[in-house]
Design an enzyme around this catalytic site. Sequence first.
Site, PDB file in Angstrom:
ATOM      1  N   HIS A   1      80.345   9.071  78.260  1.00 17.56           N
ATOM      2  CA  HIS A   1      80.300   8.652  76.865  1.00 17.56           C
ATOM      3  C   HIS A   1      79.730   7.230  76.850  1.00 17.56           C
ATOM      4  O   HIS A   1      79.967   6.468  77.787  1.00 17.56           O
ATOM      5  CB  HIS A   1      81.742   8.660  76.339  1.00 17.56           C
ATOM      6  CG  HIS A   1      81.895   8.409  74.870  1.00 17.56           C
ATOM      7  ND1 HIS A   1      81.768   7.155  74.314  1.00 17.56           N
ATOM      8  CD2 HIS A   1      82.190   9.246  73.841  1.00 17.56           C
ATOM      9  CE1 HIS A   1      81.988   7.235  73.009  1.00 17.56           C
ATOM     10  NE2 HIS A   1      82.232   8.493  72.692  1.00 17.56           N
TER      11      HIS A   1
ATOM     12  N   ASP B   1      88.066   7.067  82.406  1.00 14.87           N
ATOM     13  CA  ASP B   1      88.065   7.284  80.960  1.00 14.87           C
ATOM     14  C   ASP B   1      88.818   8.592  80.716  1.00 14.87           C
ATOM     15  O   ASP B   1      88.292   9.679  80.960  1.00 14.87           O
ATOM     16  CB  ASP B   1      86.610   7.358  80.473  1.00 14.87           C
ATOM     17  CG  ASP B   1      86.508   7.761  79.006  1.00 14.87           C
ATOM     18  OD1 ASP B   1      87.544   8.087  78.398  1.00 14.87           O
ATOM     19  OD2 ASP B   1      85.378   7.756  78.493  1.00 14.87           O
TER      20      ASP B   1
ATOM     21  N   GLN C   1      89.532  12.339  76.940  1.00 10.69           N
ATOM     22  CA  GLN C   1      89.543  13.779  76.675  1.00 10.69           C
ATOM     23  C   GLN C   1      90.509  14.522  77.599  1.00 10.69           C
ATOM     24  O   GLN C   1      90.594  15.749  77.518  1.00 10.69           O
ATOM     25  CB  GLN C   1      88.130  14.361  76.806  1.00 10.69           C
ATOM     26  CG  GLN C   1      87.138  13.815  75.795  1.00 10.69           C
ATOM     27  CD  GLN C   1      87.485  14.163  74.347  1.00 10.69           C
ATOM     28  OE1 GLN C   1      88.333  15.009  74.067  1.00 10.69           O
ATOM     29  NE2 GLN C   1      86.834  13.499  73.417  1.00 10.69           N
TER      30      GLN C   1
ATOM     31  N   LYS D   1      93.161  10.430  69.466  1.00 10.01           N
ATOM     32  CA  LYS D   1      92.745  11.741  69.976  1.00 10.01           C
ATOM     33  C   LYS D   1      93.932  12.547  70.471  1.00 10.01           C
ATOM     34  O   LYS D   1      93.779  13.691  70.900  1.00 10.01           O
ATOM     35  CB  LYS D   1      91.741  11.564  71.118  1.00 10.01           C
ATOM     36  CG  LYS D   1      90.399  11.014  70.659  1.00 10.01           C
ATOM     37  CD  LYS D   1      89.456  10.863  71.828  1.00 10.01           C
ATOM     38  CE  LYS D   1      88.242  10.029  71.501  1.00 10.01           C
ATOM     39  NZ  LYS D   1      87.234  10.746  70.715  1.00 10.01           N
TER      40      LYS D   1
ATOM     41  N   CYS E   1      77.655  10.667  71.413  1.00  7.50           N
ATOM     42  CA  CYS E   1      77.687   9.400  72.168  1.00  7.50           C
ATOM     43  C   CYS E   1      77.434   9.632  73.649  1.00  7.50           C
ATOM     44  O   CYS E   1      78.026   8.963  74.508  1.00  7.50           O
ATOM     45  CB  CYS E   1      79.008   8.664  71.977  1.00  7.50           C
ATOM     46  SG  CYS E   1      79.403   8.303  70.276  1.00  7.50           S
TER      47      CYS E   1
HETATM   48  N1  PMP Z   1      85.248   8.358  76.069  1.00  6.07           N
HETATM   49  C1  PMP Z   1      85.243   9.637  75.715  1.00  6.07           C
HETATM   50  C2  PMP Z   1      85.101  10.691  76.790  1.00  6.07           C
HETATM   51  C3  PMP Z   1      85.385   9.982  74.384  1.00  6.07           C
HETATM   52  O1  PMP Z   1      85.363  11.288  74.026  1.00  6.07           O
HETATM   53  C4  PMP Z   1      85.516   8.964  73.412  1.00  6.07           C
HETATM   54  C5  PMP Z   1      85.635   9.295  71.945  1.00  6.07           C
HETATM   55  N2  PMP Z   1      84.623  10.157  71.471  1.00  6.07           N
HETATM   56  C6  PMP Z   1      85.525   7.643  73.833  1.00  6.07           C
HETATM   57  C7  PMP Z   1      85.395   7.374  75.174  1.00  6.07           C
HETATM   58  C8  PMP Z   1      85.676   6.506  72.897  1.00  6.07           C
HETATM   59  O2  PMP Z   1      86.897   6.545  72.231  1.00  6.07           O
HETATM   60  P1  PMP Z   1      87.178   5.541  71.051  1.00  6.07           P
HETATM   61  O3  PMP Z   1      86.045   5.682  70.089  1.00  6.07           O
HETATM   62  O4  PMP Z   1      88.472   5.987  70.483  1.00  6.07           O
HETATM   63  O5  PMP Z   1      87.242   4.183  71.652  1.00  6.07           O
END
Ligand code: PMP
Length: 419
Positions: A132, A209, A212, A235, A374
Amino acid sequence: LTEAEVLTFRRDFPILGETVGGHPLAYLDSAATSQKPRAVLDAERDFLERRNSAVHRGAHTLAAEATEEFEEARATVAAFVGADPGEIVWTSNATEGINLVAYALSNAAYGDGDPALAIAPGDELVVTELEHHANLIPWQQLARRTGAVLRHLPVDDEGALRLDLIGDVITDRTRVVAVSHVSNVIGIVNPIAELVAAAHAVGAIVVLDACQSAPHIPLDVRALDVDIAVFSGHKMLGPTGVGVLYGKRALLERLPPFLTGGSMITTVTLERAEFLPPPQRFEAGTQRVSQAIGLAAAVRYLDAIGMPRIAAHDRRLGRRLVEGLAAVSGVRVLGSATAERVGLAGFDLAGVHPHDLGQFLDDRGIAIRVGHHCAQPLHRRLGLTASSRASTALYTTDDEVERFLIAVADAAGFFGVRP
Ligand code: PMP
């Protein structure tokens, strides 16, 4: 989880009773943000109505109660991931957690924290091709600030990490290996143990990270032996505005702060400041108290059901999504059909722009995510500019998944898709 249990849980989520365009909402976008049960909404409201106060300040009763509850929330979240409370730092979200680490590592060069942590020109930072942007751009920027070299572990045509290349990419110069536990585009659980072993063998720290994975599978940071892990409250049934940074205590103690200001110091003169130990060293300014308390309520909700049971439910729905999508002519499911996956399926419908598909499904009350999620580099590698993604949570029913699969098949017909 049985269908009856899922239907019972759903009554805890007011929004799931909504209709969209006259259709019952089928919310298949939990990977973007999950819905919140009443227990979370009530915990925040109850705190704000009865105990709201800034924490770690003031001698009055409300401040003491708020502080106690805030620290209890930290302990609840720590236990959820197998950490000690002192290893849990509150952030705004996962994005801030990763930036915190990346900035702290460059701040080490200015003499705060352990100078041995400072990233120097020629040091190497390793990410993977499926990250991401939140776990990519902070490392690009760290490399730019320090003269370090950013390297990446590629994926294969299906989006699986090329473990055969670990020895080429992780070298004696590697200082950081940043990897997602579960890809937010293809939903596959990455082989973290192999990466941790390779990183630790050369003295690099591993930044996980876990955005998910935390909502879907039991997360044990000690068993994974990662040095840092980040995830977002929103999430995993919690509020927006709160995220979690886990760091091994010994590492956090060596790491200088990122944000500086109130509440993170012991003594301040006009010239300089002494910092508190972790986790307070990393929590400058007035804290997100109601959100942390809301997240603790979310964690209790997940724990009461049990993460292994939630994982089994998500896995089953994930398999059904993949198998159902693969049966629609013109659909390419992203990621191997046999790899371990959470309740998440990314796919492409030949010749149909994901935004058009998203609109078609929305007309039936079905919410999915479309776009590059993203993760532009991964899309580029898979030969796509965008994709569609359906994702589940503990409140997702078989019926919603079937409605979605029928709608995708109908869309294929409507848009005249040819395999
Ligand atoms: N890493 C991953 C794998 C994600 O899916 C997301 C959210 N789409 C993020 C980072 C970023 O999370 P946040 O926008 O809540 O900081």
